[in-house]
Each structure stands twice: as structure tokens, then as C-alpha cells.
Design a protein around this motif. Structure first.
Motif, mmCIF file in Angstrom:
data_model
loop_
_atom_site.group_PDB
_atom_site.id
_atom_site.type_symbol
_atom_site.label_atom_id
_atom_site.label_comp_id
_atom_site.label_asym_id
_atom_site.label_seq_id
_atom_site.Cartn_x
_atom_site.Cartn_y
_atom_site.Cartn_z
ATOM 1 N N TRP A 174 4.167 9.577 -10.060
ATOM 2 C CA TRP A 174 3.498 9.725 -11.364
ATOM 3 C C TRP A 174 2.851 11.098 -11.478
ATOM 4 O O TRP A 174 3.046 11.800 -12.472
ATOM 5 C CB TRP A 174 2.448 8.629 -11.520
ATOM 6 N N ASN A 175 2.086 11.468 -10.474
ATOM 7 C CA ASN A 175 1.351 12.725 -10.540
ATOM 8 C C ASN A 175 2.270 13.941 -10.484
ATOM 9 O O ASN A 175 1.893 15.020 -10.923
ATOM 10 C CB ASN A 175 0.313 12.789 -9.427
ATOM 11 N N LEU B 124 4.201 -8.515 -14.717
ATOM 12 C CA LEU B 124 4.901 -8.508 -15.994
ATOM 13 C C LEU B 124 6.405 -8.675 -15.845
ATOM 14 O O LEU B 124 7.029 -9.409 -16.599
ATOM 15 C CB LEU B 124 4.602 -7.217 -16.756
ATOM 16 N N VAL B 125 6.997 -8.002 -14.878
ATOM 17 C CA VAL B 125 8.445 -8.025 -14.723
ATOM 18 C C VAL B 125 8.879 -9.212 -13.878
ATOM 19 O O VAL B 125 9.918 -9.787 -14.111
ATOM 20 C CB VAL B 125 8.951 -6.700 -14.124
ATOM 21 N N MET C 224 -1.162 -0.430 -11.081
ATOM 22 C CA MET C 224 0.018 -0.348 -11.940
ATOM 23 C C MET C 224 1.200 -1.065 -11.285
ATOM 24 O O MET C 224 1.965 -1.772 -11.950
ATOM 25 C CB MET C 224 0.385 1.110 -12.211
ATOM 26 N N LEU C 225 1.325 -0.917 -9.983
ATOM 27 C CA LEU C 225 2.381 -1.600 -9.254
ATOM 28 C C LEU C 225 2.215 -3.115 -9.331
ATOM 29 O O LEU C 225 3.171 -3.848 -9.587
ATOM 30 C CB LEU C 225 2.372 -1.126 -7.797
ATOM 31 N N VAL C 226 0.995 -3.595 -9.150
ATOM 32 C CA VAL C 226 0.724 -5.032 -9.233
ATOM 33 C C VAL C 226 0.966 -5.535 -10.645
ATOM 34 O O VAL C 226 1.564 -6.601 -10.853
ATOM 35 C CB VAL C 226 -0.714 -5.343 -8.768
ATOM 36 N N LEU C 227 0.533 -4.780 -11.636
ATOM 37 C CA LEU C 227 0.750 -5.164 -13.028
ATOM 38 C C LEU C 227 2.237 -5.239 -13.356
ATOM 39 O O LEU C 227 2.685 -6.164 -14.038
ATOM 40 C CB LEU C 227 0.047 -4.176 -13.963
ATOM 41 N N LEU D 136 0.832 -1.210 0.000
ATOM 42 C CA LEU D 136 0.000 0.000 0.000
ATOM 43 C C LEU D 136 0.866 1.259 0.000
ATOM 44 O O LEU D 136 0.557 2.239 -0.683
ATOM 45 C CB LEU D 136 -0.942 -0.017 1.200
ATOM 46 N N LEU D 137 1.950 1.232 0.754
ATOM 47 C CA LEU D 137 2.859 2.380 0.788
ATOM 48 C C LEU D 137 3.502 2.604 -0.578
ATOM 49 O O LEU D 137 3.572 3.740 -1.060
ATOM 50 C CB LEU D 137 3.941 2.160 1.849
ATOM 51 N N PHE D 138 3.943 1.533 -1.239
ATOM 52 C CA PHE D 138 4.549 1.672 -2.559
ATOM 53 C C PHE D 138 3.522 2.162 -3.581
ATOM 54 O O PHE D 138 3.867 2.892 -4.513
ATOM 55 C CB PHE D 138 5.182 0.370 -3.019
#
Length: 141
Positions: free
Chosen positions: A53-54, A81-82, A74-77, A43-45
């Protein structure tokens, strides 16, 4: 050999059972604490990704700002992916590939033979062309 009385055996069993149960509860507590810490860091990340980003992307690339949950997704994605967030080896010790002693000795012998037969004459021809001002392009003639 001395025999234990049934009462002593029962007490020993109960003591061992309670100790085993205590160890099991300790393991469960550690797993629960580890999961809680992982969730908090996740959650912190997500928040860090949203803020970064913003702060940069909307002005730089004219893209929309992210909500917290979009940043978290986006972090989970990225993780999916990576493959991972870590840069370590997770306990897997990797060693650089090094030639064995027996092959390096034979390789050195092969290299020395190649150098005398082909490498040295080719190097000397290249050096002579370079010193003559040809710049090494003599093979293209």
C-alpha cells in the motif's frame, strides 16, 4: 478362554490410558502449532499489505500511508467481507456438472429435430443474406 489377572488388567488399562493421553497431548501440540503459524502468517501478511500500500497508493491516488495495524485491520476486514484467503476447495471435491447419459441422448435427438425444422432454414437464410452483402440486418427491414 484364559482370564487375565487383576494386575494384568490394571497394567493394560494404564498403558492404554498413557497412550491415549500421549495422543491427546500430540493433538494439542499440533493445534497450538497450527494457531501459532496462522498468527505469524497473519502478521506477515499485514506487513506485506502495509509495504505494498505504502509503495503504490499514496503516490498514485494521493491517499495517506498506512500504519502496520491499519494494514492488518484492512487484511482482517477483507477476510470478513470476501470470506477467505484461499483459492482451493479445503477438501471439498467439486465436479463439473455434466449431463447424464440418458438426458444427453434425448437432448441430441431433440436438437436434431429442431435443427431440421428451424435451425437449418434459419442458418441458410442468414448465410444467404450475409453472402448477398446485407450483413445479416435483413430482419430489421
Amino acid at each position: 478362554m484364559r482370564h487375565r489377572s487383576p494386575l494384568r488388567r490394571r497394567r493394560a488399562f494404564e498403558r492404554d490410558f498413557v497412550m491415549s493421553l500421549g495422543r491427546l497431548l500430540l493433538i494439542i501440540q499440533h493445534v497450538a502449532l497450527g494457531l501459532a503459524v496462522a498468527v505469524v502468517f497473519g502478521l506477515l501478511f499485514g506487513w506485506v499489505v502495509m509495504v505494498a500500500w505504502n509503495a503504490v497508493v499514496p503516490d498514485l491516488l494521493a491517499m495517506p500511508a498506512l500504519t502496520y495495524w491499519q494494514a492488518f485491520a484492512m487484511l482482517v476486514l477483507t477476510r470478513v467481507l470476501v470470506g477467505s484467503f484461499n483459492h482451493g476447495s479445503h477438501g471439498h471435491k467439486t465436479r463439473p456438472c455434466a449431463p447424464s447419459r440418458s438426458s444427453s441422448a434425448s437432448d441430441a435427438t431433440l436438437y436434431a429435430a429442431w435443427w431440421e425444422k428451424e435451425g437449418k432454414p434459419a442458418f441458410e437464410a442468414h448465410a444467404a443474406r450475409h453472402l448477398a452483402g446485407d450483413g445479416g440486418a435483413g430482419d430489421a427491414e
